[in-house]
Every structure is written in structure tokens, then in C-alpha cells.
Scaffold this motif. Structure first.
Motif, PDB file in Angstrom:
ATOM      1  N   THR A  64       5.719  10.464 105.481  1.00 11.20           N
ATOM      2  CA  THR A  64       4.517  11.230 105.174  1.00 11.20           C
ATOM      3  C   THR A  64       3.798  10.601 103.992  1.00 11.20           C
ATOM      4  OG1 THR A  64       5.547  13.266 105.981  1.00 11.20           O
ATOM      5  CG2 THR A  64       3.583  13.501 104.611  1.00 11.20           C
TER       6      THR A  64
ATOM      7  N   GLY B 217       0.859  10.721 101.196  1.00 12.19           N
ATOM      8  CA  GLY B 217       0.057  11.678 100.452  1.00 12.19           C
ATOM      9  C   GLY B 217      -1.279  11.087 100.024  1.00 12.19           C
TER      10      GLY B 217
ATOM     11  N   ILE C 107       4.590  16.316  98.205  1.00 10.08           N
ATOM     12  CA  ILE C 107       4.670  16.038  99.646  1.00 10.08           C
ATOM     13  C   ILE C 107       5.939  16.677 100.213  1.00 10.08           C
ATOM     14  CG2 ILE C 107       4.751  14.237 101.402  1.00 10.08           C
ATOM     15  CD1 ILE C 107       3.466  12.348  99.377  1.00 10.08           C
TER      16      ILE C 107
ATOM     17  N   VAL D 203       4.063  19.677 102.042  1.00  8.20           N
ATOM     18  CA  VAL D 203       3.711  19.115 103.348  1.00  8.20           C
ATOM     19  C   VAL D 203       4.905  19.163 104.301  1.00  8.20           C
ATOM     20  CG1 VAL D 203       2.792  17.104 104.576  1.00  8.20           C
ATOM     21  CG2 VAL D 203       2.005  17.626 102.255  1.00  8.20           C
TER      22      VAL D 203
END
Length: 407
Positions: free
Chosen positions: A265, A267, A326, A330
């Protein structure tokens, strides 16, 4: 504020290998592309890969190029196979330019054990880095600062402090040439950092947690001639490919890990204003504590002074917060134990080999324990990189530094 001697030290470090050679450049680019391509074939054949927000990274790379800035990516360190397999998750179009092949820091006692490994990792754009007390003031960090600094920004590099500098030294400093880059490139470089310095795998309920971030990354941000574009990244899954606990062979672990889900992931880049504020603080410290007799290099106060250490600690904590954001917001993983943000806690935990907090258990070994390292080739250094957020811990650290002249 950038110091010419720091940049020059970075040049000298990079020139340990013939990186200005056209042949070296071709071999290095080829080595990196072959490694990424083979890793991509392996990764996408046997594992489930999910990359979130790749377009954010692509945009950051383009922004860095448009604004003539370096790019820095920072990521949690979960496994010995994080690099190069992490890079294999991205489309090959990202690597059409050789400058988009990342540089990174690799442990000297692991990646550079002999001449063959040294050449192999150097062709793969890895910088030999010493750990275990050598600290952030070493060649690989200076080299990373140089790599993040645009070559044309060095042409106009002049001394900042407005007063108190010997004029002859000022003229000497301004006339010193740093415009001959130590590598062949057409734009500032990409530096990827694992700021924890060591792989971290913990048993539940502390899975996918992070150590504190070390000071080396803060030097790259504060001391490059232009601030890099900084992109935080958080990953999971690599720890399930190679477990630190398993005593099985590398190939057997790979076989058993087939089908593992890997999640990457990306950011949003850090706000330029945030980084500019930190750099302005650094510039003020330079104005306050530069050495008029040696103005081209970091003074003792700028290395070991409490204000400089406090700034580096705050920058490191802020960087860690962006990667942790994150993780929490997230990826929706459980909040980390607040102890893990503290350098002082990690120092105590590591020095006691886990006895101080027995509820926190490593998967495998805590490689930050020096006696567990079979190969170490380092000289004692004054630089202590176990910086803490706690004032008491900083004062204890400062007491072990050389005496600093008071104003």
C-alpha cells in the motif's frame, strides 16, 4: 543546508566502484532489470499480489522529475526478501529510465562479506552500511545525501551563515567544485530506505508492528541540497514467505509459502510544507552552531548537540507516523502498542534480550542484538544512533559524547 564536505564524502564513497564508467552503468542497469524481471516472474506465478495506489507512486516519480528533485520511498522491514521482490510487484514500465532503479542501504556484514558480494550488490545499487553503533555519520548516508541532491544544484552551492566566517575559507569553499557527478545520470536519484534498520517479525498480538526509525533517513532529508519527494509505503505478506523462526532451508520455505497474499500500500507523499519547516529548523541550527574554522563540514554541535538530536528525533518520529498511518487507517490493522514508538524502550528491550518486556516475543531472533551477528567488521565510533524521544535518554546519550564547547 548542505555541507560541501558531506557531499564530497558521498562522492568519494560512490567512487569506490567505477560508477562513472559507461560499461558499469550498462552492467548495473542490466543487473537490476534482470533481477526485477526474474523476481516478477516468480512473484506473480506463485503468489497473490495486491498493489494499492500505484498511481500515487507514478505521480510522485513524475513530480520529482518535473521539479528536479530526488525521490525517497520509505517502508517497514518485514523480511529478508523485501528487496528485490518488493520492486517486482510494480509494472516494468516504471523502470524504463535507469534513474528509476532505486538505490538502497544494505548491511555491510551481510551484503558485503566478500569482494564478489560487494560487486554484485553494488551493481544492484546497494550502499554498504555499517550498523551496531557506527551511527548516521558514515559514508553510505553521505552518499545517499549526494544521490538525492540534483547535480546542477551544486553549481550554486554557497555558504549560508551570514556572519562569523573567515573570508579566505569562504572563498575556498565557494570555489570548490562538486559539479562532476560520481555516477552517470540525467536526473536526481531514487533512494529507498528501511528506516528501522533491521527486519522485525513479532508474534501476535504485535504482528506487523515497526521499530523506531533511525536518524540516517533524517540526515538525507535535512542535508540534501533540495528536499526529496517522500513517499511512505506499508507492506504485509513478505514475512510469510521467509519466516525468521523457521530452520528449514530457503528453498523449502519458498515452496511452503506458495499462494501467500502480499499487500503493498502506497501512501500520499509528505506535505512539502512539513518538510520545509523541518529544513528551516535545520538551517537555523546551522546558522547558530556552524564552525567558522571548518565551515564546510558538520560541527560537533550539529552532530551531537541536544538541539540537533532533538530535531532528528522529531523528524524520524514524524516519518514513522506516516507509515503507521497507512497501517492503521488504510489497512485497518489493530493499533500498534505505543511502546514501539520509543527508541528508549527498544534500547532497553534489546539490551535485556527481551527480559524487560517478556510479553513481546520475536519470531526468530532479534537481529539488533550484536552478539547474534556472526560477521561484524566495524570500528568503534562515537556516534550513538539509539536516539530517544525521552529527554532523560537524550541527556544520557549526550553524556557519552565528546565535550562540546559552550557558547
Amino acid at each position: 543546508m548542505s555541507f560541501p564536505d558531506v557531499l564530497r564524502n558521498g562522492d568519494d564513497f560512490l567512487k569506490q566502484y567505477p560508477r562513472q564508467s559507461r560499461i558499469w552503468t550498462i552492467l548495473s542497469y542490466g543487473t537490476s532489470l534482470i533481477t526485477v524481471s526474474l523476481s516478477k516472474l516468480f512473484l506473480h506465478t506463485f503468489y497473490s499480489i495486491k498493489v494499492n495506489n500505484f498511481e500515487v507512486l507514478e505521480k510522485a516519480v513524475q513530480t520529482a522529475e518535473n521539479e528536479n528533485r530526488g525521490i525517497m520511498t520509505m517502508m517497514n522491514h518485514m523480511s529478508m526478501v523485501d528487496d528485490p521482490t518488493f520492486w517486482a510487484a510494480f509494472p516494468l514500465r516504471l523502470y524504463r529510465q535507469k534513474e528509476n532503479i532505486r538505490w538502497c542501504l544494505g548491511a555491510e556484514n551481510i551484503c558485503f562479506q566478500n569482494k564478489f558480494l560487494g560487486y554484485m550488490f553494488s551493481l544492484g545499487q546497494v550502499l554498504s552500511t555499517k550498523r551496531f553503533g557506527v551511527g548516521p555519520f558514515q559514508g553510505s548516508i553521505d552518499a545517499a545525501i549526494r544521490l538525492l541532491s540534483p547535480d546542477d544544484s551544486l553549481e550554486s552551492l554557497t555558504w549560508r551563515p551570514s556572519k562569523g566566517i573567515n573570508e579566505s575559507l569562504k572563498q575556498q569553499q565557494n570555489s570548490s567544485s562538486l559539479t562532476n557527478p560520481p555516477i552517470r545520470r540525467n536526473k536526481p536519484s531514487w533512494v529507498h530506505v528501511y528506516p528501522e534498520g533491521f527486519v522485525l517479525q513479532l508474534h501476535p498480538p504485535y504482528s506487523n508492528s515497526m521499530r523506531y526509525f533511525k536518524w540516517g533517513i533524517t540526515r538525507m532529508i535535512l542535508e540534501s541540497t533540495k528536499p526529496p519527494v517522500i513517499v511512505p509505503i506499508f507492506t504485509t505478506g513478505f514475512e510469510n514467505i521467509i519466516s525468521e523462526e523457521s530452520e528449514e532451508s530457503f528453498l523449502k520455505q519458498l515452496w511452503k509459502s506458495f499462494g501467500t497474499e502480499i499487500n503493498i500500500t502506497i501512501g500520499d507523499p509528505l506535505d512539502n510544507k512539513l518538510i520545509d519547516n523541518f529544513r528551516n529548523e535545520w538551517n537555523q541550527l546551522v546558522e547558530k552552531y556552524f564552525d567558522p574554522e571548518n565551515p564546510t563540514n558538520l560541527s560537533t554541535r550539529l552532530k551531537y548537540g541536544e538541539e540537533a538530536q532533538d530535531l532528528r528525533s522529531r523528524v524520524a518520529a514524524e516519518l514513522r507516523n506516516h507509515v503507521a498511518k497507512i497501517r492503521h487507517d488504510v489497512r485497518n490493522l489493530p493499533k500498534e502498542d505505543p511502546r514501539f514508538q520509543s527508541p528508549a524502550w527498544w534500547k532497553k528491550y534489546t539490551s535485556s534480550e527481551g527480559k524487560s518486556d517478556p510479553d513481546v516475543k520475536f519470531i526468530g531472533k532479534n537481529w539488533a542484538i550484536k552478539r547474534l551477528q556472526n560477521i561484524l567488521n566495524i570500528e568503534p565510533a562515537m556516534d550513538n544512533n539509539n536516539n530517544g524521544d525521552e529527554t532523560r535518554n537524550k541527556r544520557e546519550t549526550s553524556s557519552n559524547k565528546p565535550d562540546i564547547k559552550k557558547d
